[in-house]
Design a protein around this motif. Structure first.
Motif, short mmCIF file in Angstrom:
data_model
loop_
_atom_site.label_atom_id
_atom_site.label_comp_id
_atom_site.label_asym_id
_atom_site.label_seq_id
_atom_site.Cartn_x
_atom_site.Cartn_y
_atom_site.Cartn_z
N GLU A 175 0.83 -1.18 -0.16
CA GLU A 175 0.19 -0.11 0.16
C GLU A 175 0.79 1.11 0.11
O GLU A 175 0.40 2.26 -0.57
N GLN A 214 -5.44 5.22 -6.26
CA GLN A 214 -5.08 3.80 -6.36
C GLN A 214 -6.69 3.03 -6.58
O GLN A 214 -6.55 2.00 -7.29
N GLU A 227 -4.68 7.67 -2.17
CA GLU A 227 -5.61 6.40 -2.17
C GLU A 227 -6.70 6.29 -3.03
O GLU A 227 -7.17 5.27 -3.66
N ARG A 272 2.20 1.96 -3.62
CA ARG A 272 1.03 1.96 -4.42
C ARG A 272 0.58 3.68 -4.20
O ARG A 272 0.50 4.26 -4.97
N ARG A 273 0.64 4.15 -2.94
CA ARG A 273 0.43 5.54 -2.77
C ARG A 273 1.69 6.31 -3.34
O ARG A 273 1.36 7.50 -3.73
#
Length: 244
Positions: free
Chosen positions: A72, A99, A96, A75-76
């Motif tokens: 996570e 994503q 967020e 991805r952020r």
């Protein structure tokens, strides 16, 4: 590359931005969440987004089955770092949201023109044709279902890093594919867009590599792909001239 002409030939494709246009879901997420205009440099943004995805994955030490919190973070941060290069500062929560929308858009995808025609032709000629892709098993399977891949390629020839335990560029993933398909590296071809994952991984495993460089990226190491292609017409011409 020298190979036994009588041995089985293997032709495997990457999925993201090789089988289908991976820019589509990124563009959709950026427009849906940030309202970016049609003339925003999406192609350049995509290139940097993929760069940061690979670079951050390496920094976080992400494996084929990554720790969720580290995934996570990657991805952020890839959204934050990419958009910062293009003068776009994200507000709290927007990375967020991007994503989430990006994942949603990944299931509204279409294959590149000519990709499935080539796969059908290679399969009809008796070659071992399949896919090798990085990512969580369930997530990648959902993409492949959206692309209607399972009616095209036998499931036993679809290799997803998250279900195997090795991820590109680890050469063990390619060796695993050779072992399970009864093929050899010297008779295997890999087509992929990512220098770091596809070119490096397959070259190190001893496969012949066609770098699908349709976004005109720059090499990131001294590795040498055997061919460079920008369209599926190029890929088809290269493969059909080499594989008899």
């Amino acid at each position: 590359m020298t190979s036994n002409p009588n041995a089985k030939k293997a032709v495997f494709f990457d999925v993201d931005d090789t089988l289908y246009d991976h820019l589509q879901p990124l563009r959709g997420a950026l427009q849906d969440i940030l309202g970016l205009p049609d003339d925003f440099p999406y192609s350049e943004t995509y290139h940097r987004f993929r760069y940061y995805s690979d670079w951050l994955s390496e920094q976080e030490g992400l494996s084929a089955v990554p720790e969720p919190a580290a995934m996570e973070r990657m991805r952020r941060r890839r959204f934050e770092l990419t958009l910062e290069e293009f003068g776009v500062s994200l507000q709290a929560g927007q990375a967020e949201a991007l994503q989430h929308q990006y994942l949603s858009c990944q299931f509204r995808i279409l294959p590149f023109e000519g990709a499935y025609d080539l796969i059908r032709k290679l399969s009809a000629e008796g070659h071992v044709v399949g896919l090798i892709t990085n990512g969580p098993g369930a997530h990648q399977r959902t993409k492949l279902e959206a692309l209607d891949v399972f009616g095209l390629i036998p499931e036993e020839r679809i290799f997803i890093s998250g279900t195997i335990g090795y991820a590109k560029p680890d050469r063990r993933l390619f060796e695993h594919v050779n072992e399970l398909t009864g093929t050899s590296a010297s008779n295997s071809y890999y087509i992929g867009d990512s220098w770091r994952n596809d070119v490096v991984g397959a070259v190190d495993a001893g496969w012949s590599v066609i770098w699908f460089n349709h976004r005109e990226a720059m090499p990131e190491s001294d590795h040498q792909p055997h061919h460079v292609a920008q369209t599926y017409e190029d890929i088809t011409r290269i493969l059909l001239s080499e594989i008899k």
